[in-house]
Motif scaffolding. Sequence first.
Motif, PDB file in Angstrom:
ATOM      1  N   ASN A  56      45.683  16.896  -4.930  1.00  0.00           N
ATOM      2  CA  ASN A  56      46.824  17.805  -4.869  1.00  0.00           C
ATOM      3  C   ASN A  56      48.135  17.152  -5.266  1.00  0.00           C
ATOM      4  OD1 ASN A  56      47.397  16.224  -2.667  1.00  0.00           O
ATOM      5  ND2 ASN A  56      47.155  17.833  -1.135  1.00  0.00           N
ATOM      6  N   SER A  57      48.082  15.893  -5.709  1.00  0.00           N
ATOM      7  CA  SER A  57      49.282  15.188  -6.168  1.00  0.00           C
ATOM      8  C   SER A  57      49.167  14.910  -7.662  1.00  0.00           C
ATOM      9  CB  SER A  57      49.439  13.864  -5.410  1.00  0.00           C
ATOM     10  OG  SER A  57      50.547  13.135  -5.914  1.00  0.00           O
ATOM     11  N   PRO A  58      49.902  15.656  -8.495  1.00  0.00           N
ATOM     12  CA  PRO A  58      49.797  15.439  -9.949  1.00  0.00           C
ATOM     13  C   PRO A  58      50.093  14.010 -10.384  1.00  0.00           C
ATOM     14  CG  PRO A  58      51.007  17.461  -9.470  1.00  0.00           C
ATOM     15  CD  PRO A  58      50.824  16.756  -8.163  1.00  0.00           C
ATOM     16  N   SER A  59      50.956  13.308  -9.621  1.00  0.00           N
ATOM     17  CA  SER A  59      51.312  11.937 -10.002  1.00  0.00           C
ATOM     18  C   SER A  59      50.143  10.971  -9.856  1.00  0.00           C
ATOM     19  CB  SER A  59      52.495  11.439  -9.170  1.00  0.00           C
ATOM     20  OG  SER A  59      52.153  11.381  -7.794  1.00  0.00           O
ATOM     21  N   ASP A  60      49.112  11.359  -9.088  1.00  0.00           N
ATOM     22  CA  ASP A  60      47.945  10.493  -8.911  1.00  0.00           C
ATOM     23  C   ASP A  60      46.930  10.630 -10.042  1.00  0.00           C
ATOM     24  OD1 ASP A  60      49.029   9.637  -6.573  1.00  0.00           O
ATOM     25  OD2 ASP A  60      47.693  10.759  -5.253  1.00  0.00           O
ATOM     26  N   ILE A  61      47.096  11.642 -10.860  1.00  0.00           N
ATOM     27  CA  ILE A  61      46.122  11.908 -11.917  1.00  0.00           C
ATOM     28  C   ILE A  61      46.370  10.993 -13.104  1.00  0.00           C
ATOM     29  CG2 ILE A  61      45.182  13.650 -13.468  1.00  0.00           C
ATOM     30  CD1 ILE A  61      44.698  14.278 -10.523  1.00  0.00           C
ATOM     31  N   GLY A  62      45.331  10.321 -13.542  1.00  0.00           N
ATOM     32  CA  GLY A  62      45.429   9.503 -14.744  1.00  0.00           C
ATOM     33  C   GLY A  62      46.154   8.190 -14.578  1.00  0.00           C
ATOM     34  N   ALA A  63      46.491   7.814 -13.326  1.00  0.00           N
ATOM     35  CA  ALA A  63      47.202   6.556 -13.112  1.00  0.00           C
ATOM     36  C   ALA A  63      46.360   5.358 -13.532  1.00  0.00           C
ATOM     37  CB  ALA A  63      47.606   6.433 -11.637  1.00  0.00           C
ATOM     38  N   PHE A  64      45.039   5.436 -13.312  1.00  0.00           N
ATOM     39  CA  PHE A  64      44.150   4.323 -13.650  1.00  0.00           C
ATOM     40  C   PHE A  64      43.001   4.752 -14.561  1.00  0.00           C
ATOM     41  CE2 PHE A  64      46.016   3.406  -9.488  1.00  0.00           C
ATOM     42  CZ  PHE A  64      46.542   2.149  -9.701  1.00  0.00           C
ATOM     43  N   TYR A  65      42.607   6.027 -14.460  1.00  0.00           N
ATOM     44  CA  TYR A  65      41.464   6.501 -15.229  1.00  0.00           C
ATOM     45  C   TYR A  65      41.662   7.986 -15.477  1.00  0.00           C
ATOM     46  CZ  TYR A  65      36.614   7.570 -16.462  1.00  0.00           C
ATOM     47  OH  TYR A  65      35.482   7.997 -17.108  1.00  0.00           O
ATOM     48  N   TYR A  66      41.419   8.425 -16.703  1.00  0.00           N
ATOM     49  CA  TYR A  66      41.590   9.848 -16.971  1.00  0.00           C
ATOM     50  C   TYR A  66      40.222  10.520 -17.000  1.00  0.00           C
ATOM     51  CZ  TYR A  66      44.151  13.996 -18.051  1.00  0.00           C
ATOM     52  OH  TYR A  66      44.724  15.236 -17.936  1.00  0.00           O
ATOM     53  N   PRO A  67      40.001  11.473 -16.085  1.00  0.00           N
ATOM     54  CA  PRO A  67      38.680  12.084 -15.937  1.00  0.00           C
ATOM     55  C   PRO A  67      38.402  13.169 -16.969  1.00  0.00           C
ATOM     56  CG  PRO A  67      40.188  12.998 -14.346  1.00  0.00           C
ATOM     57  CD  PRO A  67      40.960  11.947 -15.092  1.00  0.00           C
ATOM     58  N   ASP A  68      37.183  13.705 -16.928  1.00  0.00           N
ATOM     59  CA  ASP A  68      36.802  14.787 -17.839  1.00  0.00           C
ATOM     60  C   ASP A  68      37.420  16.115 -17.440  1.00  0.00           C
ATOM     61  OD1 ASP A  68      34.647  13.466 -19.622  1.00  0.00           O
ATOM     62  OD2 ASP A  68      34.059  12.905 -17.596  1.00  0.00           O
ATOM     63  N   ALA A  69      37.646  16.294 -16.134  1.00  0.00           N
ATOM     64  CA  ALA A  69      38.270  17.524 -15.646  1.00  0.00           C
ATOM     65  C   ALA A  69      39.199  17.181 -14.494  1.00  0.00           C
ATOM     66  CB  ALA A  69      37.214  18.531 -15.194  1.00  0.00           C
ATOM     67  N   VAL A  70      40.390  17.766 -14.509  1.00  0.00           N
ATOM     68  CA  VAL A  70      41.392  17.523 -13.482  1.00  0.00           C
ATOM     69  C   VAL A  70      41.678  18.839 -12.760  1.00  0.00           C
ATOM     70  CG1 VAL A  70      43.800  16.930 -13.047  1.00  0.00           C
ATOM     71  CG2 VAL A  70      42.471  15.606 -14.697  1.00  0.00           C
ATOM     72  N   LEU A  71      41.529  18.832 -11.433  1.00  0.00           N
ATOM     73  CA  LEU A  71      41.857  19.995 -10.621  1.00  0.00           C
ATOM     74  C   LEU A  71      42.960  19.589  -9.646  1.00  0.00           C
ATOM     75  CD1 LEU A  71      38.264  21.322  -9.770  1.00  0.00           C
ATOM     76  CD2 LEU A  71      39.701  21.854 -11.752  1.00  0.00           C
ATOM     77  N   VAL A  72      44.184  20.019  -9.905  1.00  0.00           N
ATOM     78  CA  VAL A  72      45.293  19.750  -8.991  1.00  0.00           C
ATOM     79  C   VAL A  72      45.200  20.790  -7.886  1.00  0.00           C
ATOM     80  CG1 VAL A  72      47.786  19.480  -8.743  1.00  0.00           C
ATOM     81  CG2 VAL A  72      46.663  18.838 -10.892  1.00  0.00           C
ATOM     82  N   ALA A  73      44.524  20.409  -6.805  1.00  0.00           N
ATOM     83  CA  ALA A  73      44.139  21.395  -5.801  1.00  0.00           C
ATOM     84  C   ALA A  73      43.835  20.714  -4.473  1.00  0.00           C
ATOM     85  CB  ALA A  73      42.911  22.170  -6.287  1.00  0.00           C
TER      86      ALA A  73
END
Length: 542
Positions: free
Chosen positions: A296-313
């Motif tokens: 649920n924290s957009p800033s945590d997405i892709g900080a170290f690894y970018y996944p195949d699907a991102v759910l900000v939820a």
Amino acid sequence: MSDQKEYMHQSIAQAVRDHGIGTMFGLVGDANLFMANHFVNGCGGTLVAAVHEGGAVLMAQAYTQVTGDVGVATVTQGPGLTNCFTALREGVVARRPMVLLCGDTPVTAPFHPQNIDQREIVKATGAGFEQVQSPETASRNVANAFYRARKERRPIVVNIPSDFMWAEVKHQTIVLPPPETLTVVTEGPVHEAAIGMIASAKRPLILAGAGAVSARNKLIALAERLDAPLATTLKGTGLFSGHPNNIGFFGTLSTAAAYDVIAAADCVIAFGAWLHFLTTDRGELLKGKRVIQVNNSPSDIGAFYYPDAVLVADAGQTADNILYWLDEAEIPPSGFASELPPGDVSAHPRGDPKKSTSGCINFEYALDRLNETLPENRIMLTDGGRFITEVWCRVAVPDPNSFHMSDNFAAIGQGMQQAIGAAHGAPTRPVVLFTGDGGFMMGGLNEFNTAVRTNCDLIVIVCNDSAYGAEHVQLLDRQMDPSLTEFTWPSFAEMARSLGGEGLEVTSPEDLEVAIEAIRARKGAIVVELKLDPNNVPRMRM
């Protein structure tokens, strides 16, 4: 307050009490003395007096984590603040909401010997800065600091010019409502794609981090529906203990058996996790897998690894939603968890007391025995050092909220201070601190007496290899003389006794049993010094 004169230092102390805070950590000086005094004698609060200003900030951070309240510390101007630099940075990296009430030199005295640009000092740490603009705005500035600490999840420094302290004011009670935390479930193409990846997976695995701790039961329900293994990051430690699908840590802390399970997975659903480079073993553990990250924290997405699907939820609601669509589509269980090897996949091989060298205790064996005998309802903290990964792997905690790292900024010597803050935040539970010899000398020794003075139920395990172990190994690896990293310390057990606590030295399995009995019979703060061979301590699992 009464009709008597009111002063700004009283208003600030009362503003802290207005927020329900009864305990403050601090060190008094010219610029915060009267505020701290009124908090205790005018507001009925408690001041836990630290030996060092940075210690007060660290105590407040651990108090935050244990209680869920905003921890509060106070220090004086100039060197009082500069002594907090590392501690503030620790709070920023660890995302600890706290408020630091910091005095400042008088605005009318630019040549004051303790004058320094305090805004720039705070800015460099990454903490927030809240300036008291006038005596009349003081209570609102404090309220803003509490609000910002919760919203921004970091320390906020309230900067208070000392020449305002005795200005007459009329106190106003101002408490801002806490910031809302939205709980949402995504929808649309990315959400549908993520559901499709999970539904088509043959060997799915669920990974939980600190951001998914409150969703434990829902993640277990999803894992049971998928027949998927359950794993955690370091900060999720203990979340799934006792469940048959649990494989323990995901990453460089994994057991060999768990590593094999992770390697066999074809889909990882990560809830509330950063996907840190140590969690993913620098990406190796996620190669060839579909990865869905729910955070649920957009800033945590892709900080170290970018996944195949991102759910900000929200983790729990998303787990429920995934389970719903699996049922709607009548997707059968994967059978992956049913293939787990027999026994506890998360358990590391037990230590062997026969591997102890003369005058030293085998570290793995000592940790295994302590894990079995330390109080079950313990809160555990670890300081920095090469010993910590073995502690993480061998000493369990009741749940993730009972485990606290003190070295998010990778600084040693911060464990004792945070252990004291935890002890004051949860006075009915024993606190166990694992620290190294270097960390104890750097920051533990000067605050151990604080633990004694303030009656903390604190068990300190000093892992003494007479060296800065991480550096010792690096020199040896390059066939270089390690003597610069080696130290002949005084007896930590004797030092603990001289500071008013209990202390025991462990050099053998027999000594360890004596120490275990002393821990059971303890009356207050106790130090158990494990004497370790610097050439026989396991390497860090990094």
